[in-house]
Scaffold this motif. Structure first.
Motif, PDB file in Angstrom:
ATOM      1  N   ILE A 196       0.856  -1.183   0.000  1.00 28.75           N
ATOM      2  CA  ILE A 196       0.000   0.000   0.000  1.00 28.75           C
ATOM      3  C   ILE A 196       0.896   1.239   0.000  1.00 28.75           C
ATOM      4  O   ILE A 196       1.830   1.348   0.793  1.00 28.75           O
ATOM      5  N   VAL A 197       0.602   2.177  -0.913  1.00 28.51           N
ATOM      6  CA  VAL A 197       1.431   3.376  -1.025  1.00 28.51           C
ATOM      7  C   VAL A 197       0.710   4.640  -0.557  1.00 28.51           C
ATOM      8  O   VAL A 197       1.339   5.683  -0.374  1.00 28.51           O
ATOM      9  N   ALA A 198      -0.600   4.546  -0.369  1.00 29.21           N
ATOM     10  CA  ALA A 198      -1.356   5.693   0.140  1.00 29.21           C
ATOM     11  C   ALA A 198      -2.623   5.187   0.814  1.00 29.21           C
ATOM     12  O   ALA A 198      -3.204   4.183   0.397  1.00 29.21           O
ATOM     13  N   ALA A 199      -3.035   5.893   1.871  1.00 19.97           N
ATOM     14  CA  ALA A 199      -4.236   5.492   2.608  1.00 19.97           C
ATOM     15  C   ALA A 199      -4.976   6.725   3.114  1.00 19.97           C
ATOM     16  O   ALA A 199      -4.351   7.726   3.479  1.00 19.97           O
ATOM     17  N   LYS A 200      -6.302   6.618   3.120  1.00 22.71           N
ATOM     18  CA  LYS A 200      -7.148   7.680   3.655  1.00 22.71           C
ATOM     19  C   LYS A 200      -8.200   7.052   4.567  1.00 22.71           C
ATOM     20  O   LYS A 200      -8.557   5.879   4.419  1.00 22.71           O
ATOM     21  N   VAL A 201      -8.703   7.848   5.508  1.00 20.30           N
ATOM     22  CA  VAL A 201      -9.766   7.404   6.394  1.00 20.30           C
ATOM     23  C   VAL A 201     -10.879   8.442   6.380  1.00 20.30           C
ATOM     24  O   VAL A 201     -10.619   9.651   6.195  1.00 20.30           O
ATOM     25  N   LYS A 202     -12.097   8.005   6.587  1.00 21.62           N
ATOM     26  CA  LYS A 202     -13.243   8.915   6.599  1.00 21.62           C
ATOM     27  C   LYS A 202     -14.199   8.515   7.692  1.00 21.62           C
ATOM     28  O   LYS A 202     -14.564   7.343   7.822  1.00 21.62           O
ATOM     29  N   GLY A 203     -14.573   9.466   8.505  1.00 18.63           N
ATOM     30  CA  GLY A 203     -15.624   9.257   9.491  1.00 18.63           C
ATOM     31  C   GLY A 203     -16.950   9.740   8.932  1.00 18.63           C
ATOM     32  O   GLY A 203     -17.003  10.330   7.849  1.00 18.63           O
ATOM     33  N   SER A 204     -18.026   9.511   9.671  1.00 14.95           N
ATOM     34  CA  SER A 204     -19.343   9.948   9.188  1.00 14.95           C
ATOM     35  C   SER A 204     -19.497  11.465   9.262  1.00 14.95           C
ATOM     36  O   SER A 204     -20.391  12.029   8.629  1.00 14.95           O
ATOM     37  N   ARG A 205     -18.602  12.118  10.016  1.00  7.58           N
ATOM     38  CA  ARG A 205     -18.672  13.569  10.147  1.00  7.58           C
ATOM     39  C   ARG A 205     -17.460  14.264   9.529  1.00  7.58           C
ATOM     40  O   ARG A 205     -17.207  15.433   9.808  1.00  7.58           O
ATOM     41  N   THR A 206     -16.713  13.566   8.702  1.00  7.34           N
ATOM     42  CA  THR A 206     -15.532  14.157   8.068  1.00  7.34           C
ATOM     43  C   THR A 206     -15.514  13.818   6.583  1.00  7.34           C
ATOM     44  O   THR A 206     -16.251  12.952   6.115  1.00  7.34           O
ATOM     45  N   GLY A 207     -14.658  14.504   5.864  1.00  6.72           N
ATOM     46  CA  GLY A 207     -14.349  14.103   4.509  1.00  6.72           C
ATOM     47  C   GLY A 207     -13.222  13.084   4.545  1.00  6.72           C
ATOM     48  O   GLY A 207     -12.884  12.547   5.603  1.00  6.72           O
ATOM     49  N   TRP A 208     -12.637  12.816   3.383  1.00  9.35           N
ATOM     50  CA  TRP A 208     -11.513  11.887   3.321  1.00  9.35           C
ATOM     51  C   TRP A 208     -10.264  12.559   3.865  1.00  9.35           C
ATOM     52  O   TRP A 208      -9.886  13.644   3.421  1.00  9.35           O
ATOM     53  N   LEU A 209      -9.618  11.909   4.836  1.00  8.66           N
ATOM     54  CA  LEU A 209      -8.437  12.451   5.505  1.00  8.66           C
ATOM     55  C   LEU A 209      -7.224  11.607   5.148  1.00  8.66           C
ATOM     56  O   LEU A 209      -7.191  10.404   5.438  1.00  8.66           O
ATOM     57  N   PRO A 210      -6.210  12.196   4.515  1.00  7.19           N
ATOM     58  CA  PRO A 210      -4.993  11.422   4.181  1.00  7.19           C
ATOM     59  C   PRO A 210      -4.268  10.963   5.443  1.00  7.19           C
ATOM     60  O   PRO A 210      -4.164  11.710   6.423  1.00  7.19           O
ATOM     61  N   MET A 211      -3.792   9.735   5.437  1.00  5.14           N
ATOM     62  CA  MET A 211      -3.008   9.197   6.536  1.00  5.14           C
ATOM     63  C   MET A 211      -1.538   9.135   6.122  1.00  5.14           C
ATOM     64  O   MET A 211      -1.218   9.037   4.932  1.00  5.14           O
ATOM     65  N   GLY A 212      -0.656   9.220   7.097  1.00  3.37           N
ATOM     66  CA  GLY A 212       0.764   9.121   6.828  1.00  3.37           C
ATOM     67  C   GLY A 212       1.291   7.744   7.208  1.00  3.37           C
ATOM     68  O   GLY A 212       0.768   7.096   8.119  1.00  3.37           O
ATOM     69  N   ARG A 213       2.330   7.292   6.482  1.00  4.81           N
ATOM     70  CA  ARG A 213       2.938   6.019   6.844  1.00  4.81           C
ATOM     71  C   ARG A 213       3.752   6.214   8.113  1.00  4.81           C
ATOM     72  O   ARG A 213       4.655   7.052   8.161  1.00  4.81           O
ATOM     73  N   ASN A 214       3.424   5.448   9.141  1.00  7.29           N
ATOM     74  CA  ASN A 214       4.175   5.503  10.391  1.00  7.29           C
ATOM     75  C   ASN A 214       5.416   4.628  10.260  1.00  7.29           C
ATOM     76  O   ASN A 214       6.535   5.100  10.340  1.00  7.29           O
ATOM     77  N   TRP A 215       5.203   3.344  10.026  1.00  7.02           N
ATOM     78  CA  TRP A 215       6.288   2.406   9.721  1.00  7.02           C
ATOM     79  C   TRP A 215       5.674   1.150   9.134  1.00  7.02           C
ATOM     80  O   TRP A 215       4.541   0.792   9.464  1.00  7.02           O
ATOM     81  N   GLY A 216       6.397   0.516   8.227  1.00  7.91           N
ATOM     82  CA  GLY A 216       5.861  -0.674   7.582  1.00  7.91           C
ATOM     83  C   GLY A 216       4.524  -0.375   6.925  1.00  7.91           C
ATOM     84  O   GLY A 216       4.396   0.562   6.148  1.00  7.91           O
ATOM     85  N   GLN A 217       3.509  -1.165   7.268  1.00  8.23           N
ATOM     86  CA  GLN A 217       2.161  -0.895   6.772  1.00  8.23           C
ATOM     87  C   GLN A 217       1.259  -0.386   7.893  1.00  8.23           C
ATOM     88  O   GLN A 217       0.054  -0.642   7.905  1.00  8.23           O
ATOM     89  N   ASN A 218       1.846   0.356   8.833  1.00 14.06           N
ATOM     90  CA  ASN A 218       1.091   1.071   9.860  1.00 14.06           C
ATOM     91  C   ASN A 218       0.917   2.521   9.418  1.00 14.06           C
ATOM     92  O   ASN A 218       1.896   3.208   9.136  1.00 14.06           O
ATOM     93  N   TRP A 219      -0.326   2.946   9.347  1.00 13.32           N
ATOM     94  CA  TRP A 219      -0.659   4.298   8.905  1.00 13.32           C
ATOM     95  C   TRP A 219      -1.304   5.069  10.053  1.00 13.32           C
ATOM     96  O   TRP A 219      -1.986   4.476  10.903  1.00 13.32           O
ATOM     97  N   HIS A 220      -1.108   6.376  10.106  1.00 14.34           N
ATOM     98  CA  HIS A 220      -1.599   7.124  11.271  1.00 14.34           C
ATOM     99  C   HIS A 220      -2.139   8.492  10.868  1.00 14.34           C
ATOM    100  O   HIS A 220      -1.841   9.015   9.795  1.00 14.34           O
ATOM    101  N   ILE A 221      -2.934   9.029  11.794  1.00 17.13           N
ATOM    102  CA  ILE A 221      -3.463  10.378  11.642  1.00 17.13           C
ATOM    103  C   ILE A 221      -3.859  10.893  13.024  1.00 17.13           C
ATOM    104  O   ILE A 221      -4.205  10.094  13.918  1.00 17.13           O
ATOM    105  N   ASN A 222      -3.793  12.194  13.217  1.00 13.77           N
ATOM    106  CA  ASN A 222      -4.307  12.820  14.427  1.00 13.77           C
ATOM    107  C   ASN A 222      -5.674  13.415  14.101  1.00 13.77           C
ATOM    108  O   ASN A 222      -5.771  14.447  13.423  1.00 13.77           O
TER     109      ASN A 222
END
Length: 265
Positions: A196-222
């Motif tokens: 996986i080279v890019a990931a996004k997450v979306k809640g029911s009250r948000t739009g699509w939020l880009p996530m950053g690669r933390n390490w390996g295939q662990n992705w994160h966002i604040n």
């Protein structure tokens, strides 16, 4: 640090989870290439034997217990030039033994998933204990996988490898970690290119939020995404984008794993 009974001198990265010629990696074998390699490329392979079942836990890709999470012994630690700073995590390779008729098991090959990093050891030269030093292309295999293509006495074997598409059972898995507004998502069991080279997450009250690669295939966002169903969008190394809506229900909790759609399904 994992306790491994090493039958050759190498170092596998582990977070608290040649006939004397060098086989070099070239940019044309980039893990993010949209075309899978049909040609075989030269490398070398060594193996390790775990002294304790707990040694299967960990690895630089963050997959945790490889047995429990479906990867089993069909895994590999890759040298620096192949690991690509973790982007290669999840990619699949076909590996076969070549050249040495004394030790190779004829007509055999194995398929392994990249789950770990074989760290360089600059205290040794390339042909000594520095098997994973740049520019060497090197695979470190569990002995159970190594013995499917070669006799264990071979130790450091010339091999050939090629990138292939991954086949997985079930959907892509999302394991949610973190605390408070820090959200960490481990993406695993990925078919197709596997990485996986890019990931996004979306809640029911948000739009699509880009996530950053933390390490390996662990992705994160604040972001404060509690009490919202979560959807995920991923782009694989071959440029395919997959969206799974409402994978995690509104009452999701940290530590839970959810299954979404699968690439190619």
């Amino acid at each position: 640090m994992l306790l491994l009974s090493l039958l050759v001198a190498f170092t596998l990265y582990s977070p608290a989870p040649l006939v004397h010629s060098h086989y070099n990696w070239s940019p044309s074998s980039s893990s993010s290439s949209s075309n899978f390699q049909s040609e075989w490329r030269p490398a070398r392979a060594t193996y390790y034997a775990a002294t304790d079942p707990r040694d299967i836990v960990g690895g630089a890709c963050g997959y945790g217990d490889l047995e429990r999470n479906g990867y089993g012994k069909a895994t590999a630690g890759l040298s620096t030039v192949l690991f690509d700073k973790g982007q290669i995590c999840g990619a699949c390779f076909e590996v076969r033994c070549v050249e040495d008729l004394r030790w190779c098991i004829p007509g055999t090959s194995i398929i392994v998933t990249a789950t770990n990093f074989c760290a360089p050891n600059y205290g040794f030269d390339l042909d000594g204990g520095g098997h994973c030093n740049p520019p060497n292309a090197h695979f470190v295999l569990p002995i159970e996988a190594f013995e499917k293509i070669a006799i264990w006495k071979a130790s450091n074997m010339p091999i050939q490898y090629r990138r292939i598409k991954c086949r997985k059972e079930g959907g892509v898995r999302f394991t949610i970690g973190g605390a408070g507004i820090f959200l960490s998502v481990l993406i695993s069991n990925v078919a197709g290119s596997g990485d996986i080279v890019a990931a996004k997450v979306k809640g029911s009250r948000t739009g699509w939020l880009p996530m950053g690669r933390n390490w390996g295939q662990n992705w994160h966002i604040n972001a404060d995404l509690k009490n919202q169903p979560l959807s995920f969008e991923m782009t694989s190394g071959d440029g395919v984008t997959l969206t799974s809506f409402n994978v995690a229900p509104k009452n999701w909790n940290f530590g839970q794993t959810f299954e979404g759609k699968q690439f190619g399904s």
